[in-house]
Design a protein around this motif. Structure first.
Motif, PDB file in Angstrom:
ATOM      1  N   TYR A   1      19.768   0.281 -62.110  1.00 49.39           N
ATOM      2  CA  TYR A   1      18.406  -0.208 -62.325  1.00 49.39           C
ATOM      3  C   TYR A   1      18.217  -1.610 -61.755  1.00 49.39           C
ATOM      4  O   TYR A   1      17.198  -1.891 -61.117  1.00 49.39           O
ATOM      5  CB  TYR A   1      18.088  -0.209 -63.819  1.00 49.39           C
TER       6      TYR A   1
ATOM      7  N   ARG B   1      13.020  -0.687 -69.151  1.00 47.18           N
ATOM      8  CA  ARG B   1      13.322   0.671 -68.714  1.00 47.18           C
ATOM      9  C   ARG B   1      12.506   1.730 -69.449  1.00 47.18           C
ATOM     10  O   ARG B   1      12.363   2.857 -68.951  1.00 47.18           O
ATOM     11  CB  ARG B   1      14.818   0.960 -68.865  1.00 47.18           C
TER      12      ARG B   1
ATOM     13  N   LYS C   1       8.237   3.376 -67.167  1.00 48.65           N
ATOM     14  CA  LYS C   1       8.648   3.734 -65.807  1.00 48.65           C
ATOM     15  C   LYS C   1       7.650   3.216 -64.782  1.00 48.65           C
ATOM     16  O   LYS C   1       6.434   3.303 -64.966  1.00 48.65           O
ATOM     17  CB  LYS C   1       8.784   5.257 -65.682  1.00 48.65           C
TER      18      LYS C   1
ATOM     19  N   GLU D   1       9.569   5.190 -59.908  1.00 49.97           N
ATOM     20  CA  GLU D   1      10.440   5.990 -60.774  1.00 49.97           C
ATOM     21  C   GLU D   1       9.770   7.309 -61.139  1.00 49.97           C
ATOM     22  O   GLU D   1      10.430   8.362 -61.194  1.00 49.97           O
ATOM     23  CB  GLU D   1      10.776   5.217 -62.044  1.00 49.97           C
TER      24      GLU D   1
ATOM     25  N   GLU E   1      10.256   9.757 -58.460  1.00 46.32           N
ATOM     26  CA  GLU E   1      11.596  10.341 -58.477  1.00 46.32           C
ATOM     27  C   GLU E   1      11.758  11.345 -59.615  1.00 46.32           C
ATOM     28  O   GLU E   1      12.429  12.374 -59.461  1.00 46.32           O
ATOM     29  CB  GLU E   1      12.658   9.235 -58.592  1.00 46.32           C
TER      30      GLU E   1
ATOM     31  N   TYR F   1      17.728  10.248 -61.077  1.00 44.82           N
ATOM     32  CA  TYR F   1      16.730  10.485 -62.117  1.00 44.82           C
ATOM     33  C   TYR F   1      16.846  11.923 -62.610  1.00 44.82           C
ATOM     34  O   TYR F   1      17.207  12.834 -61.864  1.00 44.82           O
ATOM     35  CB  TYR F   1      15.328  10.157 -61.605  1.00 44.82           C
TER      36      TYR F   1
ATOM     37  N   GLY G   1      14.971   9.313 -68.139  1.00 45.40           N
ATOM     38  CA  GLY G   1      14.793   8.509 -66.936  1.00 45.40           C
ATOM     39  C   GLY G   1      16.025   8.575 -66.074  1.00 45.40           C
ATOM     40  O   GLY G   1      16.387   9.630 -65.563  1.00 45.40           O
ATOM     41  N   LEU G   2      16.718   7.443 -65.889  1.00 47.10           N
ATOM     42  CA  LEU G   2      17.988   7.430 -65.181  1.00 47.10           C
ATOM     43  C   LEU G   2      19.072   8.168 -65.954  1.00 47.10           C
ATOM     44  O   LEU G   2      20.053   8.625 -65.377  1.00 47.10           O
ATOM     45  CB  LEU G   2      18.435   5.986 -64.912  1.00 47.10           C
TER      46      LEU G   2
END
Length: 473
Positions: free
Chosen positions: A52, A173, A176, A180, A183, A266, A355-356
């Motif tokens: 990130y 985080r 988003k 992001e 993705e 992602y 998310g990630l």
């Protein structure tokens, strides 16, 4: 990797959020982890917080951000000729650092010296909870702490980690950015393709493992891989059933809970439940319809300012109302909600952040990530497992995954201990002991206007849509 501006802006925002804090902030990328021996490692995956803020998807990188001067330094070693023989020419550390907007670099070993100097000088050292043992061991040795105290302890977080750094990272985080969301939409599209492949493979007599192999080929051929170990099972009452040895049996329900991790790392996370043979029995359709209604209800309630805790409770209320119509529970529905009777049928929470990481940032402490200040986690079965209770805001990405399960051991325990307070019709409920479970999950973006589902297409979900899709497969 995103553009340089993305990473420089993120680190600038972090510094702004930690304005007034003294000392340095540490960021550790992952190292490779041997599977059996040093030269045979598990598949490489970078630390998500490192990705990130620094974006470099290579092992043995670390960084220090000086919270007072703003100076940023990346620590890593350039490849030598032995590395080049095996892997070919590689970019220099300085060139990788320049791509993410960092001017200062030093050797990986110099990271230890810099941290020890800060400790000797009495400067505060801020760090995030570790997710890998190597990083925990490294930080513990440098800071004179116990290795086990470098991880989050259950849901509460890590008492030794920097509260200000953890909260700043979570705040950033959780919401988003547009890049992001793009993705995540791509990951959602791959998830749609993977699940479609799975549905088409569900044919009587096929071994579950064959279906898993076919669907995961999508994740491996078009993305990094799966975002978590695939759940594909005819024992839907077992939430995390990762054995895939059974043949598909006509009349049973097949729960498919799986996600893709894109090449930019992602995640997607979808669940569908299919009738092996293509058609629901009357009893299966009745329960499936309730879960489908709960999924739709949750989606209709998601909007900025709404606590996701309230959405979970509304879903539980609707579920109990409908189960009461089937004669499985009896009595006042609101009283059942208050007593947590829904936990017998849905012992998990309605959803989580994504998310990630597929369960985004939970290595930082589930309570810190999923609960607002002033919110207290319930002790009730089901509600106690709610990972996301916060008041929603635009940019949150969450899952909507209600389910109904018939778990014989849990049902028997409740009856033995009288947990239900007389609200459960056990005589009727025990006729469902061979039912299994149903879960339906979508990925949701909270928008300024309300919500939308992640990805370009939604997997078939109503009972009629599912049967029609399976008929045409």
């Amino acid at each position: 990797m995103f553009s340089k501006d993305v990473y420089t802006r993120r680190r600038k925002t972090l510094l702004d959020k930690m304005k007034g804090e003294k000392g340095i902030a540490l960021f550790l990328g992952n190292v490779e982890s041997p599977a059996q021996y040093r030269d045979n490692c598990y598949k490489w995956r970078q630390d998500s917080n490192w990705l990130y803020f620094f974006g470099i998807d290579e092992p043995r990188f670390a960084a220090i951000v000086d919270l007072e001067s703003g100076m940023e330094t990346i620590y890593a070693d350039d490849f030598d000729i032995d590395d080049i023989i095996w892997m070919g020419p590689q970019p220099s550390v300085s060139s990788l650092a320049e791509r993410v907007g960092v001017k200062n670099t030093a050797s990986y070993g110099a990271f230890d010296i810099a941290v020890l100097k800060a400790v000797i000088d009495g400067r505060p050292v801020h760090f995030l909870p570790a997710s890998r043992y190597y990083n925990a061991s490294k930080m513990a040795a440098l800071l004179g702490l116990n290795v086990q105290d470098m991880f989050s302890a259950g849901k509460a977080g890590c008492k030794n980690a920097s509260e200000s750094l953890v909260k700043a990272v979570i705040e950033m985080r959780l919401v988003k950015e547009d890049i992001e969301i793009e993705e995540l939409d791509k990951a959602g599209a791959l998830g749609f393709e993977m699940h479609t492949r799975a549905r088409k493979g569900i044919k009587p007599g096929r071994i579950e493992q064959e279906i898993v192999g076919e669907m995961e080929s999508v994740a491996l051929s078009k993305g990094w891989g799966v975002s978590f170990p695939t759940i594909l099972t005819q024992h839907g009452e077992i939430f995390h059933c990762h054995t895939h040895e059974m043949p598909a049996v006509p009349g049973r329900l097949m729960v498919v809970d799986a996600g893709v991790e894109s090449n930019t790392h992602y995640a997607s996370d979808h669940t569908r439940t299919y009738p092996v043979g293509g058609r629901f029995s009357t009893r299966q359709r009745e329960i499936y319809q309730i879960v489908y209604e709960c999924n739709e209800l949750a989606y209709s309630l998601i909007a900025p300012g709404v606590p996701y805790l309230d959405v979970h409770v509304s879903v539980c209320r609707h579920m109990l109302e409908r189960l009461k119509e089937l004669g499985l529970v009896r009595g006042d529905v609101q009283e059942m909600v208050n007593l947590g009777i829904a936990g017998l049928f849905m012992p998990h929470g309605l959803g989580h952040n994504m998310g990630l990481d597929v369960h985004d940032m939970e290595d930082l402490g589930e309570d810190l990530v999923g609960y607002d200040a002033g919110q207290k986690r319930s002790s009730q079965l089901g509600l106690a497992s709610l990972r996301m209770a916060r008041r929603l805001q635009p940019g949150n990405v969450i899952t909507d995954e209600p389910g109904i399960y018939f778990i014989p051991d849990l049902i028997n325990l409740w009856q033995k201990e009288g947990t239900d307070k007389g609200f459960v019709n056990y005589e009727r409920l025990k006729t469902y002991f061979d039912f299994g479970g149903i879960r339906l999950e979508d990925d949701i973006l909270v928008t300024p206007e309300g919500a939308r589902r992640i990805g370009s297409e939604r997997l078939p979900i109503s009972p009629d849509e599912v049967e029609e899709a399976m008929k045409n497969d």
